[in-house]
Design a protein around this motif. Structure first.
Motif, short mmCIF file in Angstrom:
data_model
loop_
_atom_site.label_atom_id
_atom_site.label_comp_id
_atom_site.label_asym_id
_atom_site.label_seq_id
_atom_site.Cartn_x
_atom_site.Cartn_y
_atom_site.Cartn_z
N ALA A 75 0.84 -1.20 0.00
CA ALA A 75 0.00 0.00 0.00
C ALA A 75 0.87 1.25 0.00
O ALA A 75 0.59 2.21 -0.72
N GLY A 76 1.93 1.23 0.79
CA GLY A 76 2.87 2.36 0.80
C GLY A 76 3.53 2.54 -0.55
O GLY A 76 3.75 3.66 -1.00
N GLU A 83 2.32 9.72 -5.75
CA GLU A 83 2.96 10.97 -5.32
C GLU A 83 1.98 12.06 -4.89
O GLU A 83 2.01 13.17 -5.39
N ARG A 84 1.12 11.74 -3.97
CA ARG A 84 0.26 12.77 -3.40
C ARG A 84 1.00 13.43 -2.26
O ARG A 84 1.84 12.83 -1.61
N ASN A 110 5.62 15.65 6.11
CA ASN A 110 5.27 15.00 4.85
C ASN A 110 5.58 13.51 4.94
O ASN A 110 6.67 13.06 4.58
N PRO A 111 4.62 12.69 5.41
CA PRO A 111 4.87 11.26 5.61
C PRO A 111 5.18 10.49 4.33
O PRO A 111 5.74 9.41 4.38
N LEU A 112 4.86 11.06 3.20
CA LEU A 112 5.17 10.40 1.93
C LEU A 112 6.68 10.24 1.75
O LEU A 112 7.14 9.29 1.09
N LEU A 113 7.47 11.11 2.37
CA LEU A 113 8.93 11.00 2.30
C LEU A 113 9.44 9.68 2.88
O LEU A 113 10.44 9.14 2.42
N VAL A 114 8.73 9.15 3.88
CA VAL A 114 9.11 7.88 4.48
C VAL A 114 9.07 6.78 3.43
O VAL A 114 10.01 5.99 3.29
N LEU A 166 -0.22 8.07 10.30
CA LEU A 166 -0.29 9.53 10.24
C LEU A 166 -1.09 10.00 9.03
O LEU A 166 -1.91 10.92 9.12
N ILE A 167 -0.88 9.36 7.88
CA ILE A 167 -1.62 9.72 6.67
C ILE A 167 -3.11 9.51 6.88
O ILE A 167 -3.94 10.37 6.54
N LEU A 168 -3.49 8.38 7.45
CA LEU A 168 -4.91 8.10 7.69
C LEU A 168 -5.50 9.04 8.73
O LEU A 168 -6.65 9.49 8.59
N GLN A 169 -4.72 9.36 9.74
CA GLN A 169 -5.18 10.30 10.76
C GLN A 169 -5.45 11.67 10.14
O GLN A 169 -6.48 12.30 10.41
N ARG A 170 -4.56 12.15 9.31
CA ARG A 170 -4.74 13.45 8.66
C ARG A 170 -5.90 13.43 7.68
O ARG A 170 -6.62 14.41 7.53
N ARG A 171 -6.09 12.30 7.03
CA ARG A 171 -7.22 12.16 6.10
C ARG A 171 -8.54 12.26 6.87
O ARG A 171 -9.48 12.93 6.42
#
Length: 182
Positions: A75-76, A83-84, A110-114, A166-171
């Motif tokens: 999923a990651g 690239e959102r 920016n958790p996408l950096l992980v 973190l992504i789901l929490q922000r969503r």
């Protein structure tokens, strides 16, 4: 006579390609708590590097966790490909180290950096190898230890757990803000 090829890939990978990474992450966290997942991953890792011990947990539970972690890693990978931006607009004030976990401030914003960093260093196949290796070595007593460096993939995997949560929490927060503003 026609040769048929047996596909040993779990059927969920075909579904993964059709679903979004966010849906898969939500499914993962519906069945697994963040703290419990980090603890279970740590426990599997600890037993994988111990020579004369094995994990005393039901193998079915360990295997189910292994399958769900594979789905989370995939999923990651899917999210990274799209690239959102999941950056949060916060003030440059200090963020508490308790909130960050293993993430740096930049990764927290920016958790996408992980995911980008993790998949720049290791391929999806190497994460599969890592996960299957630690599960294999944690399930029994073996003379040999894993032959590769398994510490860095472990750190990246724990960071992926934090970033996905973190992504789901922000969503969820964004959805709540949108519904409250209407």
């Amino acid at each position: 006579m026609k040769k048929t090829r047996t596909d040993f890939e779990p059927p969920c990978w075909a579904v993964l390609k059709k679903q979004s990474g966010l849906q898969l992450m939500e499914t993962f966290f519906q069945f697994n708590e963040l703290d419990t997942s980090k603890e279970r991953l740590s426990k599997i890792m600890n037993y994988a590097v111990k020579k004369n011990s094995w994990i005393n947990e039901d193998p079915a539970v360990t295997f189910e966790f292994y399958q769900s972690m594979r789905s989370l890693i995939r999923a990651g990978y899917l999210i990274m490909l799209k690239e959102r931006k999941w950056a949060v607009d916060t003030q440059p004030e200090k963020i508490s180290p308790w909130v960050l976990g293993l993430l740096s401030e930049k990764e927290y914003r920016n958790p996408l950096l992980v995911f980008k960093t993790a998949f720049r260093e290791y391929t999806l196949k190497e994460y599969d190898y890592f996960m299957s290796g630690i599960v294999y070595f944690s399930m029994g007593v073996y003379e040999n230890l894993p032959e590769r460096n398994i510490v860095m993939p472990y750190i990246h995997t724990v960071k992926m757990l934090d970033a996905a949560h973190l992504i789901l929490q922000r969503r969820r927060e964004k959805k709540m803000a949108d519904t409250n503003s209407e």
